[in-house]
Scaffold this motif. Structure first.
Motif, PDB file in Angstrom:
ATOM      1  N   ARG A  69     -91.668   0.545 -97.825  1.00 23.99           N
ATOM      2  CA  ARG A  69     -90.843  -0.566 -97.373  1.00 23.99           C
ATOM      3  C   ARG A  69     -91.688  -1.667 -96.760  1.00 23.99           C
ATOM      4  O   ARG A  69     -92.320  -1.474 -95.739  1.00 23.99           O
ATOM      5  CB  ARG A  69     -89.833  -0.095 -96.323  1.00 23.99           C
ATOM      6  CG  ARG A  69     -88.669   0.670 -96.858  1.00 23.99           C
ATOM      7  CD  ARG A  69     -87.856   1.304 -95.749  1.00 23.99           C
ATOM      8  NE  ARG A  69     -87.515   0.367 -94.685  1.00 23.99           N
ATOM      9  CZ  ARG A  69     -86.816   0.705 -93.602  1.00 23.99           C
ATOM     10  NH1 ARG A  69     -86.395   1.954 -93.454  1.00 23.99           N
ATOM     11  NH2 ARG A  69     -86.535  -0.184 -92.676  1.00 23.99           N
ATOM     12  N   GLY A  70     -91.713  -2.836 -97.423  1.00 24.38           N
ATOM     13  CA  GLY A  70     -92.298  -4.018 -96.807  1.00 24.38           C
ATOM     14  C   GLY A  70     -93.812  -4.080 -96.875  1.00 24.38           C
ATOM     15  O   GLY A  70     -94.503  -3.121 -96.527  1.00 24.38           O
ATOM     16  N   SER A 109     -82.619  -4.642 -91.713  1.00 26.35           N
ATOM     17  CA  SER A 109     -83.260  -3.668 -92.602  1.00 26.35           C
ATOM     18  C   SER A 109     -82.786  -2.245 -92.330  1.00 26.35           C
ATOM     19  O   SER A 109     -82.555  -1.473 -93.273  1.00 26.35           O
ATOM     20  CB  SER A 109     -84.793  -3.747 -92.472  1.00 26.35           C
ATOM     21  OG  SER A 109     -85.211  -3.489 -91.145  1.00 26.35           O
ATOM     22  N   TYR A 136     -81.053  -0.165 -95.383  1.00 27.33           N
ATOM     23  CA  TYR A 136     -81.750   1.008 -95.916  1.00 27.33           C
ATOM     24  C   TYR A 136     -81.072   2.327 -95.557  1.00 27.33           C
ATOM     25  O   TYR A 136     -81.236   3.321 -96.261  1.00 27.33           O
ATOM     26  CB  TYR A 136     -83.205   1.023 -95.439  1.00 27.33           C
ATOM     27  CG  TYR A 136     -84.089   0.060 -96.190  1.00 27.33           C
ATOM     28  CD1 TYR A 136     -84.413   0.268 -97.534  1.00 27.33           C
ATOM     29  CD2 TYR A 136     -84.602  -1.077 -95.572  1.00 27.33           C
ATOM     30  CE1 TYR A 136     -85.219  -0.614 -98.224  1.00 27.33           C
ATOM     31  CE2 TYR A 136     -85.409  -1.971 -96.251  1.00 27.33           C
ATOM     32  CZ  TYR A 136     -85.717  -1.738 -97.577  1.00 27.33           C
ATOM     33  OH  TYR A 136     -86.513  -2.629 -98.265  1.00 27.33           O
ATOM     34  N   MET A 184     -82.987   1.958-104.512  1.00 31.00           N
ATOM     35  CA  MET A 184     -83.928   1.460-103.516  1.00 31.00           C
ATOM     36  C   MET A 184     -84.346   0.030-103.837  1.00 31.00           C
ATOM     37  O   MET A 184     -84.513  -0.804-102.927  1.00 31.00           O
ATOM     38  CB  MET A 184     -85.164   2.359-103.439  1.00 31.00           C
ATOM     39  CG  MET A 184     -86.170   1.935-102.389  1.00 31.00           C
ATOM     40  SD  MET A 184     -85.494   1.885-100.698  1.00 31.00           S
ATOM     41  CE  MET A 184     -85.400   3.644-100.347  1.00 31.00           C
ATOM     42  N   ALA A 185     -84.480  -0.276-105.128  1.00 32.84           N
ATOM     43  CA  ALA A 185     -84.817  -1.647-105.513  1.00 32.84           C
ATOM     44  C   ALA A 185     -83.713  -2.605-105.100  1.00 32.84           C
ATOM     45  O   ALA A 185     -83.986  -3.733-104.652  1.00 32.84           O
ATOM     46  CB  ALA A 185     -85.057  -1.727-107.020  1.00 32.84           C
ATOM     47  N   ARG A 243     -81.761  -2.236-102.542  1.00 31.36           N
ATOM     48  CA  ARG A 243     -81.830  -2.377-101.082  1.00 31.36           C
ATOM     49  C   ARG A 243     -83.004  -3.266-100.665  1.00 31.36           C
ATOM     50  O   ARG A 243     -82.897  -4.034 -99.709  1.00 31.36           O
ATOM     51  CB  ARG A 243     -81.905  -0.999-100.433  1.00 31.36           C
ATOM     52  CG  ARG A 243     -80.600  -0.217-100.642  1.00 31.36           C
ATOM     53  CD  ARG A 243     -80.668   1.219-100.142  1.00 31.36           C
ATOM     54  NE  ARG A 243     -79.468   1.944-100.563  1.00 31.36           N
ATOM     55  CZ  ARG A 243     -78.537   2.425 -99.737  1.00 31.36           C
ATOM     56  NH1 ARG A 243     -78.674   2.271 -98.434  1.00 31.36           N
ATOM     57  NH2 ARG A 243     -77.482   3.055-100.209  1.00 31.36           N
ATOM     58  N   ASP A 244     -84.106  -3.153-101.392  1.00 34.53           N
ATOM     59  CA  ASP A 244     -85.232  -4.064-101.146  1.00 34.53           C
ATOM     60  C   ASP A 244     -84.793  -5.507-101.358  1.00 34.53           C
ATOM     61  O   ASP A 244     -85.070  -6.388-100.536  1.00 34.53           O
ATOM     62  CB  ASP A 244     -86.391  -3.751-102.101  1.00 34.53           C
ATOM     63  CG  ASP A 244     -87.096  -2.446-101.772  1.00 34.53           C
ATOM     64  OD1 ASP A 244     -86.955  -1.955-100.635  1.00 34.53           O
ATOM     65  OD2 ASP A 244     -87.790  -1.925-102.665  1.00 34.53           O
ATOM     66  N   GLN A 245     -84.107  -5.743-102.481  1.00 35.69           N
ATOM     67  CA  GLN A 245     -83.669  -7.090-102.826  1.00 35.69           C
ATOM     68  C   GLN A 245     -82.647  -7.614-101.813  1.00 35.69           C
ATOM     69  O   GLN A 245     -82.706  -8.774-101.396  1.00 35.69           O
ATOM     70  CB  GLN A 245     -83.079  -7.105-104.232  1.00 35.69           C
ATOM     71  CG  GLN A 245     -82.695  -8.486-104.738  1.00 35.69           C
ATOM     72  CD  GLN A 245     -82.213  -8.459-106.179  1.00 35.69           C
ATOM     73  OE1 GLN A 245     -82.260  -7.438-106.852  1.00 35.69           O
ATOM     74  NE2 GLN A 245     -81.738  -9.603-106.664  1.00 35.69           N
ATOM     75  N   THR A 302     -82.252  -6.699 -98.654  1.00 31.28           N
ATOM     76  CA  THR A 302     -82.914  -6.963 -97.378  1.00 31.28           C
ATOM     77  C   THR A 302     -83.667  -8.283 -97.426  1.00 31.28           C
ATOM     78  O   THR A 302     -83.573  -9.111 -96.503  1.00 31.28           O
ATOM     79  CB  THR A 302     -83.868  -5.813 -97.029  1.00 31.28           C
ATOM     80  OG1 THR A 302     -83.139  -4.586 -96.970  1.00 31.28           O
ATOM     81  CG2 THR A 302     -84.549  -6.056 -95.692  1.00 31.28           C
ATOM     82  N   HIS A 303     -84.417  -8.484 -98.493  1.00 29.19           N
ATOM     83  CA  HIS A 303     -85.175  -9.728 -98.657  1.00 29.19           C
ATOM     84  C   HIS A 303     -84.228 -10.929 -98.659  1.00 29.19           C
ATOM     85  O   HIS A 303     -84.497 -11.958 -98.008  1.00 29.19           O
ATOM     86  CB  HIS A 303     -85.976  -9.690 -99.957  1.00 29.19           C
ATOM     87  CG  HIS A 303     -86.732 -10.947-100.237  1.00 29.19           C
ATOM     88  ND1 HIS A 303     -87.891 -11.287 -99.577  1.00 29.19           N
ATOM     89  CD2 HIS A 303     -86.479 -11.977-101.103  1.00 29.19           C
ATOM     90  CE1 HIS A 303     -88.324 -12.461-100.016  1.00 29.19           C
ATOM     91  NE2 HIS A 303     -87.481 -12.901-100.939  1.00 29.19           N
TER      92      HIS A 303
END
Length: 331
Positions: free
Chosen positions: A44-45, A133, A137, A159-160, A162-164, A166-167
């Motif tokens: 993450r990050g 975040s 997540y 997970m992708a 959630r990444d997107q 969050t960003h």
């Protein structure tokens, strides 16, 4: 964990080390920025690294650079008497893992560091970006609707995703007014159904522990506002109060400051630079990339983030940064 490298990587490191030799006679200070150092990798990050990565990074700078306490480096910088390839290590925000994970590695390798603490989150707090975040997540939901808040619906199936998500949220909320951002973050947390952690940031005792271990402690405001987004009186209060609170914890003057977010003109301006001297700070650091020289503004010192997860790329970035001696300034 000892750094393991292939023959190709060893040759790359040798080439980079040779590149550093060109700076042997030049008085330049590279200031590195870290945030979190986790015990184990999470993926993450880019700004979050794990203990293993942090250890080999510290091993490399200890081998190839002259690592100095920040205050000592500042004095030598102003006297134009820095040793070649001078480096100072800094941490922003005040995460608990700085004390529990990073500090033992720094002590073992005898590397000094400076920790810039946002005091409003000590003893159980959680910064707004971490509230976002943690909510995204850790939620059990697969979708969160935010259209009534004039934000997108969030798909959280992978997970992708959630990444997107969050960003997207961090980008959308960062430059809102302090009050509006707080309201929107509270809604995201509420709709996620997640209970925020109470141990993400340092305790006051951990700040004192860092100081007693010989590390330097600097101010980073109380609530981490973007200073350009609040009025001058509120900005000065944020800066002054964080300084006073830290001084009460460690029992000594706090004379170093890091601007939240730290980009010149966008995140802080010349009025905030003037506050530094008025409030008794000796130096302040930004996130303008580059290295400092004797001609640098002591209240707008450049820093950069060594996010590379491969040793040769990590070292190459340091060599590249040593060439950048004219970072952007607020004025």
């Amino acid at each position: 964990m000892k750094l393991k490298s292939s023959p190709v990587m060893r040759r790359s490191l040798q080439w980079v080390a040779q590149g550093l030799s060109q700076f042997a006679s030049q008085k330049r200070l590279a200031i590195l920025i870290y945030h979190r150092v986790l015990a184990e990798p999470t993926g993450r990050g880019a700004s979050i690294i794990d203990a293993s990565t942090f250890r080999w990074q510290m091993d490399l700078i200890r081998e190839h650079f002259n690592v100095l306490p920040f205050s000592e480096a500042l004095e030598l910088l102003q006297n134009n008497s820095l040793p070649p390839r001078a480096v100072a290590v800094t941490f922003d925000d005040g995460y608990a893992d700085n004390a529990t994970v990073a500090l033992p590695i720094l002590q073992e390798l005898q590397i000094p560091a400076t920790f810039f603490i946002a005091t409003g989150f000590l003893d159980g707090g959680c910064m707004w970006n971490d509230q976002v975040s943690e909510s995204i997540y850790h939620t059990d939901q697969r979708d969160i609707s935010l259209t009534d808040l004039r934000l997108q619906n969030l798909s959280l199936h992978s997970m992708a995703d959630r990444d997107q998500a969050t960003h997207y949220l961090l980008k959308q909320l960062k430059y809102r007014s302090f009050e509006q951002r707080q309201q929107l973050v509270a809604e995201v947390v509420k709709r996620s159904g997640v209970s925020l952690p109470k141990d993400l940031m340092m305790t006051s005792s951990q700040v004192k522990q860092l100081h007693q271990a010989g590390m330097e402690v600097g101010a980073h405001t109380c609530n981490h506002p973007i200073l350009q987004k609040v009025n001058k009186q509120q900005a000065e209060k944020e800066i002054a109060d964080s300084k006073q609170q830290l001084e009460a914890i460690i029992g000594e003057p706090v004379t170093l400051f890091a601007y939240p977010n730290g980009r010149p003109k966008q995140d802080y301006g010349i009025d905030h630079v003037k506050m530094m001297r008025r409030l008794g700070f000796k130096a302040a650091v930004t996130t303008a990339w580059g290295v400092a020289t004797a001609h640098s503004d002591i209240y707008q010192l450049p820093r950069f983030m060594p996010w590379d997860k491969q040793p040769d790329k990590f070292m190459a970035r340091l060599v590249f940064q040593y060439r950048r001696t004219h970072p952007e300034l607020a004025a």
